[in-house]
Design an enzyme around this catalytic site. Structure first.
Site, PDB file in Angstrom:
ATOM      1  N   ASP A 159      18.723   9.002 -33.781  1.00  0.00           N
ATOM      2  CA  ASP A 159      19.499   9.226 -32.561  1.00  0.00           C
ATOM      3  C   ASP A 159      20.117  10.615 -32.494  1.00  0.00           C
ATOM      4  OD1 ASP A 159      21.335   8.888 -34.553  1.00  0.00           O
ATOM      5  OD2 ASP A 159      22.537   7.377 -33.537  1.00  0.00           O
ATOM      6  N   GLU A 199      30.202  13.724 -30.337  1.00  0.00           N
ATOM      7  CA  GLU A 199      29.605  13.697 -29.002  1.00  0.00           C
ATOM      8  C   GLU A 199      30.573  13.138 -27.968  1.00  0.00           C
ATOM      9  OE1 GLU A 199      25.066  12.661 -30.479  1.00  0.00           O
ATOM     10  OE2 GLU A 199      26.544  11.068 -30.346  1.00  0.00           O
TER      11      GLU A 199
HETATM   12  P1  NAD Z   1      25.717   2.903 -42.042  1.00  0.00           P
HETATM   13  O1  NAD Z   1      25.851   4.210 -42.735  1.00  0.00           O
HETATM   14  O2  NAD Z   1      26.862   1.948 -42.096  1.00  0.00           O
HETATM   15  O3  NAD Z   1      24.424   2.123 -42.592  1.00  0.00           O
HETATM   16  C1  NAD Z   1      23.190   2.728 -42.777  1.00  0.00           C
HETATM   17  C2  NAD Z   1      22.457   1.992 -43.895  1.00  0.00           C
HETATM   18  O4  NAD Z   1      21.118   2.526 -43.994  1.00  0.00           O
HETATM   19  C3  NAD Z   1      23.118   2.154 -45.272  1.00  0.00           C
HETATM   20  O5  NAD Z   1      23.405   0.888 -45.820  1.00  0.00           O
HETATM   21  C4  NAD Z   1      22.037   2.894 -46.093  1.00  0.00           C
HETATM   22  O6  NAD Z   1      22.032   2.518 -47.467  1.00  0.00           O
HETATM   23  C5  NAD Z   1      20.770   2.479 -45.362  1.00  0.00           C
HETATM   24  N1  NAD Z   1      19.614   3.362 -45.579  1.00  0.00           N
HETATM   25  C6  NAD Z   1      19.570   4.710 -45.581  1.00  0.00           C
HETATM   26  N2  NAD Z   1      18.310   5.133 -45.811  1.00  0.00           N
HETATM   27  C7  NAD Z   1      17.538   4.014 -45.942  1.00  0.00           C
HETATM   28  C8  NAD Z   1      16.162   3.796 -46.187  1.00  0.00           C
HETATM   29  N3  NAD Z   1      15.323   4.814 -46.363  1.00  0.00           N
HETATM   30  N4  NAD Z   1      15.698   2.513 -46.241  1.00  0.00           N
HETATM   31  C9  NAD Z   1      16.548   1.461 -46.078  1.00  0.00           C
HETATM   32  N5  NAD Z   1      17.874   1.615 -45.860  1.00  0.00           N
HETATM   33  C10 NAD Z   1      18.370   2.873 -45.791  1.00  0.00           C
HETATM   34  O7  NAD Z   1      25.337   3.248 -40.518  1.00  0.00           O
HETATM   35  P2  NAD Z   1      25.443   2.296 -39.234  1.00  0.00           P
HETATM   36  O8  NAD Z   1      26.780   2.430 -38.574  1.00  0.00           O
HETATM   37  O9  NAD Z   1      24.930   0.950 -39.572  1.00  0.00           O
HETATM   38  O10 NAD Z   1      24.399   3.045 -38.287  1.00  0.00           O
HETATM   39  C11 NAD Z   1      23.016   3.004 -38.594  1.00  0.00           C
HETATM   40  C12 NAD Z   1      22.317   4.045 -37.754  1.00  0.00           C
HETATM   41  O11 NAD Z   1      22.369   3.660 -36.388  1.00  0.00           O
HETATM   42  C13 NAD Z   1      22.949   5.418 -37.811  1.00  0.00           C
HETATM   43  O12 NAD Z   1      21.900   6.374 -37.951  1.00  0.00           O
HETATM   44  C14 NAD Z   1      23.676   5.579 -36.494  1.00  0.00           C
HETATM   45  O13 NAD Z   1      23.745   6.916 -36.083  1.00  0.00           O
HETATM   46  C15 NAD Z   1      22.764   4.765 -35.600  1.00  0.00           C
HETATM   47  N6  NAD Z   1      23.404   4.207 -34.402  1.00  0.00           N
HETATM   48  C16 NAD Z   1      22.676   4.198 -33.266  1.00  0.00           C
HETATM   49  C17 NAD Z   1      23.208   3.650 -32.103  1.00  0.00           C
HETATM   50  C18 NAD Z   1      22.381   3.593 -30.872  1.00  0.00           C
HETATM   51  O14 NAD Z   1      22.882   3.289 -29.788  1.00  0.00           O
HETATM   52  N7  NAD Z   1      21.096   3.827 -30.973  1.00  0.00           N
HETATM   53  C19 NAD Z   1      24.513   3.144 -32.095  1.00  0.00           C
HETATM   54  C20 NAD Z   1      25.229   3.135 -33.307  1.00  0.00           C
HETATM   55  C21 NAD Z   1      24.671   3.680 -34.461  1.00  0.00           C
END
Ligand code: NAD
Length: 348
Positions: free
Chosen positions: A235, A64
């Protein structure tokens, strides 16, 4: 008076220097300071160019571009979201960004933004919670203990006075990593083996998981009256975390509806379902939390203005910390029309 030589070299913050800046200022203090920049920019919301981010989707994830401008300064972030990356040993989210002058179009900052995005996302979450979370909230449940998790916990400690964080992830190794990193950081950390256990007694529920599907991290019966939900992980189109019934019971707050309706939890609702824009809460034009029973939901997707604020904040820290280098990034011959002459002179 502007001299071209002032503009040819662009301050660059590498990952190494970003780590130095974060450790010089301290992660908690940095997120609290950054939140002040976000709040100031949200309070002048109408001065920004706004557009939903430009997304290029693939089966594996999304890349993006997130641009905005306030008429004086222009900024954009390049960011990806690839949930399967983690299993391959890569980050789910990586980013870099640019700030530029509108009057000349010349860039004034190039920086890594993977770490800066985690800081700004957590700062934004805690800022929204300042207006929406129940008064006196002390315990937050964190479902999903990946890359964003510790930043979220620390921002809520710093800005809301959260003293207890309960952790749950489907992968216990992620929970252990998070508990280890938060050790000694002023939080009572509880590791849990189910989302229900983590949520017991928590006034704030943060969902921060990564899965490219309509997931149900929280079901309706898990969410009691009066809580604040900080939903980070939904997101992208087709990527959500909350059961639709929760959305029907909650008052929903968003960054920029035009983008959130495509990417946020509310993609599961009718396109005219009422939502409140956070900038209006910050200016006092709309109410935040109204009563103790209300379920508030920050349907976070991440908007360009927050990255602009983060870039603006970082630019203001360069002289304070000295942690940057100058990049020879702009081809800028003395005679602006003699670009080819520059090539010839370089040949010897
Ligand atoms: P990451 O991959 O490092 O961590 C995600 C975690 O979620 C992993 O440890 C995984 O095991 C866990 N997980 C997956 N399914 C699960 C479930 N059903 N129950 C419990 N845990 C579960 O990702 P990240 O960098 O920490 O990002 C997390 C999310 O936040 C992503 O989806 C990313 O796109 C989003 N994000 C959003 C924003 C925003 O501004 N809203 C900014 C950054 C990241």
């Amino acid at each position: 008076m502007l001299k071209p030589s002032d503009l040819a070299y662009v301050p660059f913050v590498s990952v190494e220097n970003m780590l130095r800046i974060v450790n010089t200022i301290g992660p908690g203090a940095m997120m609290a300071e950054l939140a002040q920049y976000i709040e100031a920019d949200f309070k002048r919301w109408e001065s920004f160019d706004k557009t939903p981010r430009v997304a290029s989707h693939s089966p594996e994830g999304v890349i993006e571009l997130m641009p905005t401008s306030d008429g004086e300064t222009y900024g954009f972030k390049y960011v990806n979201g690839h949930p399967a990356n983690m299993a391959r040993g890569f980050q789910t989210v990586t980013a870099f960004g640019v700030l530029a002058r509108v009057d000349t179009g010349y860039p004034v900052l190039l920086t890594e933004m993977t770490i800066l995005t985690a800081l700004r996302t957590a700062a934004m979450s805690a800022l929204a919670a300042k207006y929406l979370a129940p008064k006196g909230a002390r315990k937050m449940a964190m479902i999903g203990n990946g890359a964003q998790c510790e930043f979220q916990a620390l921002a809520f400690r710093e800005m809301l006075g959260i003293d207890t964080v309960s952790l749950y992830d489907i992968d216990p190794a992620a929970t252990e990593k998070c508990a280890r990193n938060l050790d000694g950081m002023g939080l009572n950390v509880i590791t849990c083996t189910s989302a229900e256990e983590a949520m017991t007694g928590a006034q704030i529920l943060t969902t921060c998981t990564a899965d490219k599907q309509y997931a149900t991290i929280l079901t309706d019966n898990m969410v009691g009256a009066g809580v604040h939900i900080n939903a980070i992980g939904g997101d992208c189109p087709g990527k959500t975390e909350l059961a639709p019934a929760i959305l029907q019971r909650a008052d929903i707050f968003v960054e920029y509806p035009e983008q959130t309706r495509i990417e946020g939890e509310i993609q599961q609702l009718d396109p005219d379902h009422p939502v409140t824009e956070l900038w209006q809460v910050m200016t006092g034009a709309a109410p935040g939390r109204r009563d103790e029973k209300q379920i508030t939901l920050f349907d976070s997707v991440g908007f360009a203005v927050e990255d602009f604020s983060a870039l603006r904040y970082l630019r203001d820290q360069l002289d304070r910390t000295g942690h940057f280098e100058m990049l020879d990034m702009i081809a800028d011959p003395d005679d602006p029309r003699d670009l080819f002459g520059m090539v010839r002179r370089a040949a010897g």
